[in-house]
Write a protein that holds these residues in place. Structure first.
Motif, PDB file in Angstrom:
ATOM      1  N   ARG A 125      51.093  77.243  45.207  1.00  0.00           N
ATOM      2  CA  ARG A 125      51.264  76.955  43.946  1.00  0.00           C
ATOM      3  C   ARG A 125      52.564  76.329  43.531  1.00  0.00           C
ATOM      4  O   ARG A 125      53.014  75.166  42.928  1.00  0.00           O
ATOM      5  CB  ARG A 125      50.997  78.058  43.074  1.00  0.00           C
ATOM      6  CG  ARG A 125      51.298  77.849  41.250  1.00  0.00           C
ATOM      7  CD  ARG A 125      51.030  79.379  40.836  1.00  0.00           C
ATOM      8  NE  ARG A 125      51.227  79.225  39.345  1.00  0.00           N
ATOM      9  CZ  ARG A 125      52.305  79.738  38.747  1.00  0.00           C
ATOM     10  NH1 ARG A 125      53.481  79.792  39.653  1.00  0.00           N
ATOM     11  NH2 ARG A 125      52.670  79.606  37.476  1.00  0.00           N
ATOM     12  N   PHE A 128      53.166  72.798  45.407  1.00  0.00           N
ATOM     13  CA  PHE A 128      52.497  71.895  44.758  1.00  0.00           C
ATOM     14  C   PHE A 128      53.285  71.433  43.718  1.00  0.00           C
ATOM     15  O   PHE A 128      53.306  70.039  43.423  1.00  0.00           O
ATOM     16  CB  PHE A 128      51.019  72.321  44.186  1.00  0.00           C
ATOM     17  CG  PHE A 128      49.936  71.433  43.941  1.00  0.00           C
ATOM     18  CD1 PHE A 128      48.960  70.950  44.947  1.00  0.00           C
ATOM     19  CD2 PHE A 128      50.066  70.848  42.648  1.00  0.00           C
ATOM     20  CE1 PHE A 128      48.091  70.164  44.556  1.00  0.00           C
ATOM     21  CE2 PHE A 128      48.843  69.947  42.250  1.00  0.00           C
ATOM     22  CZ  PHE A 128      47.955  69.667  43.426  1.00  0.00           C
ATOM     23  N   LYS A 132      54.464  67.240  43.755  1.00  0.00           N
ATOM     24  CA  LYS A 132      53.967  66.297  42.883  1.00  0.00           C
ATOM     25  C   LYS A 132      54.950  65.723  41.799  1.00  0.00           C
ATOM     26  O   LYS A 132      54.727  64.552  41.255  1.00  0.00           O
ATOM     27  CB  LYS A 132      52.675  66.748  42.310  1.00  0.00           C
ATOM     28  CG  LYS A 132      52.953  67.575  40.940  1.00  0.00           C
ATOM     29  CD  LYS A 132      51.832  67.992  39.891  1.00  0.00           C
ATOM     30  CE  LYS A 132      52.074  68.588  38.974  1.00  0.00           C
ATOM     31  NZ  LYS A 132      50.963  69.037  38.079  1.00  0.00           N
ATOM     32  N   ALA A 172      40.092  73.279  48.459  1.00  0.00           N
ATOM     33  CA  ALA A 172      40.508  73.049  47.136  1.00  0.00           C
ATOM     34  C   ALA A 172      41.783  72.324  46.840  1.00  0.00           C
ATOM     35  O   ALA A 172      41.862  71.474  46.058  1.00  0.00           O
ATOM     36  CB  ALA A 172      40.416  74.535  46.100  1.00  0.00           C
ATOM     37  N   VAL A 173      42.845  72.816  47.606  1.00  0.00           N
ATOM     38  CA  VAL A 173      44.185  72.039  47.521  1.00  0.00           C
ATOM     39  C   VAL A 173      44.006  70.596  47.921  1.00  0.00           C
ATOM     40  O   VAL A 173      44.568  69.685  47.607  1.00  0.00           O
ATOM     41  CB  VAL A 173      45.142  72.795  48.415  1.00  0.00           C
ATOM     42  CG1 VAL A 173      46.568  71.955  48.288  1.00  0.00           C
ATOM     43  CG2 VAL A 173      45.423  74.149  47.783  1.00  0.00           C
ATOM     44  N   LEU A 175      41.310  68.816  47.867  1.00  0.00           N
ATOM     45  CA  LEU A 175      40.783  68.071  46.846  1.00  0.00           C
ATOM     46  C   LEU A 175      41.721  67.705  45.592  1.00  0.00           C
ATOM     47  O   LEU A 175      41.992  66.571  45.076  1.00  0.00           O
ATOM     48  CB  LEU A 175      39.537  68.525  46.152  1.00  0.00           C
ATOM     49  CG  LEU A 175      38.649  68.155  45.138  1.00  0.00           C
ATOM     50  CD1 LEU A 175      38.374  66.804  45.617  1.00  0.00           C
ATOM     51  CD2 LEU A 175      37.509  68.901  44.989  1.00  0.00           C
ATOM     52  N   ASP A 176      42.271  68.833  45.181  1.00  0.00           N
ATOM     53  CA  ASP A 176      43.093  68.617  43.798  1.00  0.00           C
ATOM     54  C   ASP A 176      44.337  67.884  44.339  1.00  0.00           C
ATOM     55  O   ASP A 176      45.085  67.411  43.227  1.00  0.00           O
ATOM     56  CB  ASP A 176      43.496  70.036  43.357  1.00  0.00           C
ATOM     57  CG  ASP A 176      42.288  71.039  42.930  1.00  0.00           C
ATOM     58  OD1 ASP A 176      41.308  70.021  42.748  1.00  0.00           O
ATOM     59  OD2 ASP A 176      42.254  72.136  42.575  1.00  0.00           O
ATOM     60  N   GLY A 177      45.022  67.733  45.403  1.00  0.00           N
ATOM     61  CA  GLY A 177      45.976  67.175  45.850  1.00  0.00           C
ATOM     62  C   GLY A 177      46.037  65.673  46.089  1.00  0.00           C
ATOM     63  O   GLY A 177      46.974  64.940  45.888  1.00  0.00           O
ATOM     64  N   ARG A 178      44.801  65.025  46.003  1.00  0.00           N
ATOM     65  CA  ARG A 178      44.708  63.957  46.576  1.00  0.00           C
ATOM     66  C   ARG A 178      45.498  62.820  45.438  1.00  0.00           C
ATOM     67  O   ARG A 178      46.123  61.818  45.814  1.00  0.00           O
ATOM     68  CB  ARG A 178      43.297  63.448  46.269  1.00  0.00           C
ATOM     69  CG  ARG A 178      42.471  63.877  47.542  1.00  0.00           C
ATOM     70  CD  ARG A 178      40.972  63.481  47.320  1.00  0.00           C
ATOM     71  NE  ARG A 178      39.948  64.211  48.392  1.00  0.00           N
ATOM     72  CZ  ARG A 178      38.635  63.934  48.147  1.00  0.00           C
ATOM     73  NH1 ARG A 178      37.968  63.480  47.407  1.00  0.00           N
ATOM     74  NH2 ARG A 178      37.988  64.377  49.300  1.00  0.00           N
ATOM     75  N   LYS A 179      45.469  63.243  44.152  1.00  0.00           N
ATOM     76  CA  LYS A 179      46.027  62.206  43.259  1.00  0.00           C
ATOM     77  C   LYS A 179      47.622  62.404  43.119  1.00  0.00           C
ATOM     78  O   LYS A 179      48.289  61.552  42.728  1.00  0.00           O
ATOM     79  CB  LYS A 179      45.410  62.587  41.779  1.00  0.00           C
ATOM     80  CG  LYS A 179      45.740  63.862  41.092  1.00  0.00           C
ATOM     81  CD  LYS A 179      44.989  64.043  39.845  1.00  0.00           C
ATOM     82  CE  LYS A 179      45.070  65.545  39.276  1.00  0.00           C
ATOM     83  NZ  LYS A 179      44.104  66.392  39.992  1.00  0.00           N
ATOM     84  N   TYR A 180      48.104  63.157  43.857  1.00  0.00           N
ATOM     85  CA  TYR A 180      49.645  63.383  44.007  1.00  0.00           C
ATOM     86  C   TYR A 180      49.887  63.348  45.455  1.00  0.00           C
ATOM     87  O   TYR A 180      51.235  63.611  45.716  1.00  0.00           O
ATOM     88  CB  TYR A 180      50.048  65.093  43.569  1.00  0.00           C
ATOM     89  CG  TYR A 180      49.560  65.357  42.256  1.00  0.00           C
ATOM     90  CD1 TYR A 180      50.244  64.699  40.998  1.00  0.00           C
ATOM     91  CD2 TYR A 180      48.513  66.276  41.879  1.00  0.00           C
ATOM     92  CE1 TYR A 180      49.518  64.962  39.616  1.00  0.00           C
ATOM     93  CE2 TYR A 180      48.040  66.621  40.783  1.00  0.00           C
ATOM     94  CZ  TYR A 180      48.673  66.057  39.550  1.00  0.00           C
ATOM     95  OH  TYR A 180      48.246  66.383  38.177  1.00  0.00           O
TER      96      TYR A 180
END
Length: 254
Positions: A125, A128, A132, A172-173, A175-180
């Motif tokens: 957390r 991340f 970003k 999950a990370v 997937l969620d990290g792709r845009k950053y």
């Protein structure tokens, strides 16, 4: 180095011994600035001293990964002393007592979950949030999943449950990290020769009820694998890797 010529910064949790120590030293050898985190300051300081003898840039920070305030303080130090974070290796973990499920104390269950799962969440957390917003943006998170992320040993419900959960965090990370531009991968390790695995050489319970000695591998192979994952450009990712002693009882029956 990053694309701007800045030395890459890595954070290794559980860095005072075993796999964490080996991986931290390997990254130091390859030019990373490494932040070493662990509960006990003395072992971390010993690794820093070894790193300094090799000309490496290491910083030891005592941290309890189960405590949100302690993790926040760790990342405040990273921001103030290093300015960014390129790689997080979530390595800190612990076993539970090897007993039947009904004999496992609830407080011990919670302690294993807090270390192996909540600790990974708290560090991920914080990483991340830093990755970003930093410049250059992005970074890499590597989770230590263990062979137990696939198959349990006898009497290991707490450890096995948390390591299975790490796989969910990794996905999950990712997937969620792709845009950053944040990537996340998992390394599953079997029978690296460390203090934690010494019991394998003496004999450990098997699925069929027997006690058997299990082969071990040099922990440096793990360090090489983690370095390989860390060194990839953010356009590529080792999503899952298993590295294990070739003849350990994992593939196949028995």
């Amino acid at each position: 180095m990053t694309g701007t010529g800045i030395k890459k910064v890595a954070l290794v949790t559980g860095a005072g011994s075993g796999i964490g120590r080996a991986c931290a030293l390997k990254m130091l050898e390859h030019g990373y600035s490494v932040v070493l985190a662990g509960r006990r300051q003395a072992p971390l300081d010993a690794v820093v001293e070894e790193a300094q003898q090799l000309g490496g840039d290491a910083l030891a920070v005592a941290c309890d990964v189960t405590d949100a305030d302690s993790v926040a303080a760790l990342f405040d130090t990273i921001r103030s002393r290093r300015g960014r974070l390129d790689v997080l290796f979530n390595n800190a973990g612990r076993n539970g007592s090897p007993v039947d499920i009904d004999e496992l104390d609830v407080d011990e269950w919670r302690s294993v979950v807090d270390t192996n799962l909540t600790g990974v969440f708290l560090c991920t957390r914080a990483a991340f949030g830093l990755m970003k917003t930093q410049t250059p943006r992005g970074g890499r998170i590597i989770n230590n999943g263990s062979i137990s992320a696939h198959a349990p040993r006898p009497n290991s419900i707490a450890y096995t449950a948390t390591k299975h959960a790490i796989t969910g965090i990794t996905k999950a990370v990712s997937l969620d990290g792709r845009k950053y531009d944040i990537v996340c991968g998992q390394i599953d390790i079997g029978n690296a020769a460390t203090e934690m695995a010494e019991r394998m050489a003496r004999g450990v319970p098997q699925a069929n009820g027997e006690i058997a000695v299990e082969p071990l591998m040099d922990v440096q192979h793990v360090a090489d694998a983690v370095l390989h994952m860390a060194e990839l450009p953010l356009s590529a990712n080792v999503q899952f890797m298993t590295i294990m002693a070739s003849k350990m009882p994992f593939v196949g029956r028995g």
